[in-house]
Design a protein around this motif. Sequence first.
Motif, PDB file in Angstrom:
ATOM      1  N   THR A  62      66.346 -12.841  62.619  1.00  0.00           N
ATOM      2  CA  THR A  62      67.457 -13.396  61.846  1.00  0.00           C
ATOM      3  C   THR A  62      68.414 -14.169  62.740  1.00  0.00           C
ATOM      4  N   TYR A  63      68.774 -13.588  63.870  1.00  0.00           N
ATOM      5  CA  TYR A  63      69.697 -14.272  64.778  1.00  0.00           C
ATOM      6  C   TYR A  63      69.096 -15.551  65.342  1.00  0.00           C
ATOM      7  N   ASP A  64      67.800 -15.516  65.665  1.00  0.00           N
ATOM      8  CA  ASP A  64      67.148 -16.723  66.184  1.00  0.00           C
ATOM      9  C   ASP A  64      67.137 -17.839  65.140  1.00  0.00           C
ATOM     10  N   LEU A  65      66.865 -17.479  63.889  1.00  0.00           N
ATOM     11  CA  LEU A  65      66.844 -18.485  62.832  1.00  0.00           C
ATOM     12  C   LEU A  65      68.249 -19.034  62.562  1.00  0.00           C
ATOM     13  N   VAL A 192      77.964 -18.179  68.182  1.00  0.00           N
ATOM     14  CA  VAL A 192      76.954 -18.115  69.232  1.00  0.00           C
ATOM     15  C   VAL A 192      77.392 -19.089  70.321  1.00  0.00           C
ATOM     16  N   MET A 193      77.255 -18.647  71.585  1.00  0.00           N
ATOM     17  CA  MET A 193      77.695 -19.500  72.696  1.00  0.00           C
ATOM     18  C   MET A 193      76.758 -19.339  73.884  1.00  0.00           C
ATOM     19  N   ALA A 194      76.688 -20.390  74.694  1.00  0.00           N
ATOM     20  CA  ALA A 194      75.999 -20.349  75.973  1.00  0.00           C
ATOM     21  C   ALA A 194      77.056 -20.512  77.051  1.00  0.00           C
ATOM     22  N   PRO A 223      67.899 -13.825  74.832  1.00  0.00           N
ATOM     23  CA  PRO A 223      67.270 -14.916  75.586  1.00  0.00           C
ATOM     24  C   PRO A 223      67.367 -16.242  74.837  1.00  0.00           C
ATOM     25  N   ARG A 224      67.554 -17.312  75.606  1.00  0.00           N
ATOM     26  CA  ARG A 224      67.672 -18.643  75.031  1.00  0.00           C
ATOM     27  C   ARG A 224      66.313 -19.326  75.041  1.00  0.00           C
ATOM     28  N   LEU A 232      72.013 -16.466  75.407  1.00  0.00           N
ATOM     29  CA  LEU A 232      73.045 -16.802  74.438  1.00  0.00           C
ATOM     30  C   LEU A 232      73.856 -15.549  74.145  1.00  0.00           C
ATOM     31  N   MET A 233      75.128 -15.733  73.877  1.00  0.00           N
ATOM     32  CA  MET A 233      76.000 -14.632  73.501  1.00  0.00           C
ATOM     33  C   MET A 233      76.329 -14.749  72.012  1.00  0.00           C
ATOM     34  N   TYR A 234      76.003 -13.701  71.261  1.00  0.00           N
ATOM     35  CA  TYR A 234      76.361 -13.640  69.848  1.00  0.00           C
ATOM     36  C   TYR A 234      77.621 -12.788  69.714  1.00  0.00           C
TER      37      TYR A 234
END
Length: 273
Positions: A62-65, A192-194, A223-224, A232-234
């Motif tokens: 879900t988070y990846d999508l 979401v941030m990098a 993982p990005r 990535l930080m959620y």
Amino acid sequence: MKVAYQGEPGAYSERAVRSAFPDADPLPCDTVRLVFSRVTSREAPFGVVPLENSQAGSVNETYDLLQHTSLLRVVGQVLVRVDHALLGVPGARLEDVRRARSHWQALAQCEEFLSSLRIEPVPVHDTAGAARVIAESGSPEDAAIASVDAASIFGLAVLAERIQTEKENFTKFAVLGTEDPGLGEPDTTSLVMAVLDRPGSLLGALQPFADRGINLHKLESRPRRGKAFEYLMYVDVMAPAGSPELDAALKEVEDHTSMLRVLGTFRSAGEPI
């Protein structure tokens, strides 16, 4: 109004749909990805997908999508109490069960029970779908982990109830869409941030929230894709998108990140259903 969800009738996702949209026509989908597709194509104005379990953690798919779509956002949240039961065909006995089918998260949540009885976990796409497969198989050595509601729908016997390791077991579901579903005034924003690869960047990306008294409700790294060993930080912050405090904080956060996106703003889940 159709509302897409991952699973089959009797799934916990369907319960989440009926809680958020009591008059909806639930639209079952085989996968979380298909739920995204149904809402993106406007076949359904909203979708409901699992986001995080209190025991097994985040649903990574879900988070990846969410991270890879700009067409949908999180517009609501539902908290569902999850009580798993072991379901078998009529006449089956608990001591005869050799295999249990269910969604991988449900299997993880019931690991201690399965291990104690030496029952082999068999992952499938959905809890209710597992119940349907067992009902069709007729095998007393095979069982499903699903809800008691699923047992009633598919004519199965309940061999054991509340088999999850942590008895207080909850799953958060995200409501996906492009419009306000009318589920309450937003009080939470998902980001979401990098973070830049330099000393102090993570602190610099989080300090603006603390400086303005904005509480962080979730902080998790993933993982990005396409960037080996980058992450990535959620982040879930307890402030609605568009509020002056959050806008000011995000402006400062940008100085410490190479990517920053709002995944949605919504009313946080209330009491579990």
